[in-house]
Motif scaffolding. Structure first.
Motif, PDB file in Angstrom:
ATOM      1  N   GLY A  63       0.816  -1.202   0.000  1.00 23.11           N
ATOM      2  CA  GLY A  63       0.000   0.000   0.000  1.00 23.11           C
ATOM      3  C   GLY A  63       0.851   1.254   0.000  1.00 23.11           C
ATOM      4  O   GLY A  63       0.576   2.220  -0.718  1.00 23.11           O
ATOM      5  N   ARG A  64       1.909   1.259   0.827  1.00 27.75           N
ATOM      6  CA  ARG A  64       2.823   2.400   0.879  1.00 27.75           C
ATOM      7  C   ARG A  64       3.466   2.637  -0.484  1.00 27.75           C
ATOM      8  O   ARG A  64       3.518   3.775  -0.973  1.00 27.75           O
ATOM      9  N   GLU A  65       3.937   1.579  -1.098  1.00 25.77           N
ATOM     10  CA  GLU A  65       4.602   1.703  -2.398  1.00 25.77           C
ATOM     11  C   GLU A  65       3.640   2.223  -3.470  1.00 25.77           C
ATOM     12  O   GLU A  65       4.004   3.067  -4.293  1.00 25.77           O
ATOM     13  N   ALA A  66       2.411   1.729  -3.471  1.00 33.29           N
ATOM     14  CA  ALA A  66       1.417   2.166  -4.459  1.00 33.29           C
ATOM     15  C   ALA A  66       1.072   3.642  -4.272  1.00 33.29           C
ATOM     16  O   ALA A  66       0.943   4.394  -5.247  1.00 33.29           O
ATOM     17  N   VAL A  67       0.904   4.080  -3.025  1.00 25.73           N
ATOM     18  CA  VAL A  67       0.591   5.482  -2.746  1.00 25.73           C
ATOM     19  C   VAL A  67       1.720   6.388  -3.221  1.00 25.73           C
ATOM     20  O   VAL A  67       1.481   7.426  -3.872  1.00 25.73           O
ATOM     21  N   THR A  85      -8.829  -3.840  12.588  1.00 30.81           N
ATOM     22  CA  THR A  85      -9.406  -2.672  13.250  1.00 30.81           C
ATOM     23  C   THR A  85      -8.359  -2.122  14.216  1.00 30.81           C
ATOM     24  O   THR A  85      -8.011  -2.814  15.178  1.00 30.81           O
ATOM     25  N   PRO A  86      -7.806  -0.934  13.986  1.00 34.02           N
ATOM     26  CA  PRO A  86      -8.130  -0.009  12.887  1.00 34.02           C
ATOM     27  C   PRO A  86      -7.681  -0.569  11.541  1.00 34.02           C
ATOM     28  O   PRO A  86      -6.795  -1.416  11.468  1.00 34.02           O
ATOM     29  N   ALA A 146      -6.174   4.134   8.654  1.00 33.23           N
ATOM     30  CA  ALA A 146      -5.484   4.677   9.828  1.00 33.23           C
ATOM     31  C   ALA A 146      -4.024   4.245   9.857  1.00 33.23           C
ATOM     32  O   ALA A 146      -3.127   5.042  10.177  1.00 33.23           O
ATOM     33  N   LEU A 147      -3.772   2.995   9.507  1.00 32.27           N
ATOM     34  CA  LEU A 147      -2.406   2.472   9.553  1.00 32.27           C
ATOM     35  C   LEU A 147      -1.509   3.157   8.533  1.00 32.27           C
ATOM     36  O   LEU A 147      -0.344   3.468   8.817  1.00 32.27           O
ATOM     37  N   LEU A 148      -2.036   3.423   7.333  1.00 33.72           N
ATOM     38  CA  LEU A 148      -1.236   4.094   6.308  1.00 33.72           C
ATOM     39  C   LEU A 148      -1.027   5.574   6.638  1.00 33.72           C
ATOM     40  O   LEU A 148       0.032   6.139   6.350  1.00 33.72           O
TER      41      LEU A 148
END
Length: 369
Positions: free
Chosen positions: A86-90, A117-118, A122-124
């Motif tokens: 997710g980090r890499e895609a963002v 949950t979360p 929230a984590l990103l």
């Protein structure tokens, strides 16, 4: 309703980015890894139109075989690899959009491969250092169609906040939902899905953030397309055709695909397209570009047949299936990224984005460059 009216203040896609695992396998390599000799299962793998997929397999045991993962192990895999992809895609998406993390005002995260949950939003936000006042949404459990369901919400937020950047991130660690038991139910799923994440940036007309005032031109001289309208078609009579539910025999969740899925989806594709184009004055022949979810060889063929599309129309969809397998909710963004890189889009071109998944559901969006 005229096309001109539809384009008034339409939110625009300004960038897209994707990510896949560093570990990839051919279908033959996967059969060898798990010592699969059943000719029926081997046929499913080798006739899938998939050449290679990114996956995170169970750990190797000392004797060389693959271990068995508990539901807890799978959830931890979903979390760690999902965050990484997710980090890499963002980051790739923001680079394409000529924007920075400081520009992000809304983050929508989509996943079906684990429940946290979360959630990933929230984590990103914490992991990437996005502003704490960023609005967010998590779309969980909707399946392969969820990318367009969520994009509807993202476009709505962007419309209500002109000039403020919204991001959608689809994070699917499909190897975190695999069950290895040798049955045809599990084998069909295991032969199809791959891990991947995809992010898309959306901005409505208005005073854009300082770093994103000038959108990066796309290949072919076109700017990002406007999201003109969406359509949704649920098929209640096929509600059980695609399921992710608890498997008592294994003590974990598993996914089920009915063999009739391609035909059910294909039979409703035309109805969905009619709904999308209703009142616009457009005909299917006016659509220049098709971005279809890479749901599987039979699904793609059924959609192509029912909509009268050529193999060229779905070349990026079949290319994503070949190189990555079915990436669930983010698949269509991988195809969109390839379309943009192709350099074939021109200002004024129309496109249709299409996803299919549990419900059973067909989702579509009409876009114009």
């Amino acid at each position: 309703m005229s096309v001109k009216l539809l384009e008034t203040a339409a939110p625009r896609i300004t960038g897209v980015g994707t990510a896949v695992p560093t570990t990839t396998y051919t279908q033959q390599e996967l059969l060898d890894e798990f010592d699969i000799t059943d000719p029926r299962v081997r046929s499913v793998f080798l006739n899938s139109a998939i050449e290679r997929r990114g996956l995170t397999l169970p750990p190797l045991l000392p004797e060389g075989s693959r271990g068995t993962e508990s539901q807890g192990d799978l959830l931890r895999k979903h979390l760690s690899h999902g965050l990484s992809m997710g980090r890499e895609a963002v980051e790739a998406c923001l680079k394409a959009a000529n924007a920075t993390l400081a520009d992000v005002r809304y983050l929508c995260c989509v996943t079906t491969t684990g429940l946290l949950t979360p959630g990933f939003s929230a984590l990103l936000i914490k992991d990437l250092g996005i502003d704490r006042h960023c609005s967010r949404l998590d779309v969980v459990g909707m399946g392969c169609n969820a990318g367009l369901n969520a994009l509807t919400a993202v476009a709505g937020w962007a419309n209500a906040h002109p000039g403020e950047l919204a991001l959608m991130v689809c994070v699917e660690v499909c190897s975190a939902v695999y069950v290895f038991d040798g049955t045809m139910r599990s084998s069909v799923v295991n032969s199809l899905f791959g891990d991947g994440a995809a992010a898309v940036a959306v901005l409505s007309p208005g005073d854009a953030p300082q770093t994103a005032k000038e959108s990066r031109p796309l290949p072919g001289g076109a700017t990002g397309p406007g999201l003109l309208r969406f359509s949704s078609c649920i098929i209640p009579e096929a509600v059980d055709a695609m399921r992710y539910d608890w498997d008592d025999s294994h003590g974990k969740y598993s996914f089920y695909l009915d063999p009739e899925v391609p035909y059910v989806v294909g039979a409703h594709a035309g109805m969905s397209l009619d709904r999308l184009l209703e009142g616009t004055g457009l005909r299917p022949s006016d659509i220049n570009h098709w971005v279809v979810h890479s749901g599987g060889k039979k699904v793609i063929d059924s959609v192509r047949l029912n909509l009268g599309l050529t193999r060229h129309d779905v070349r990026h969809t079949t290319g994503v299936l070949r190189d990555h397998g079915n990436l669930s909710s983010g698949s269509f963004l991988f195809s969109y990224e390839r379309l943009i890189a192709d350099g074939c889009v021109r200002p004024g071109d129309f496109g249709v984005l299409m996803t299919m998944g549990p419900g059973s559901t067909v989702e579509m969006a009409l876009v114009r460059w």
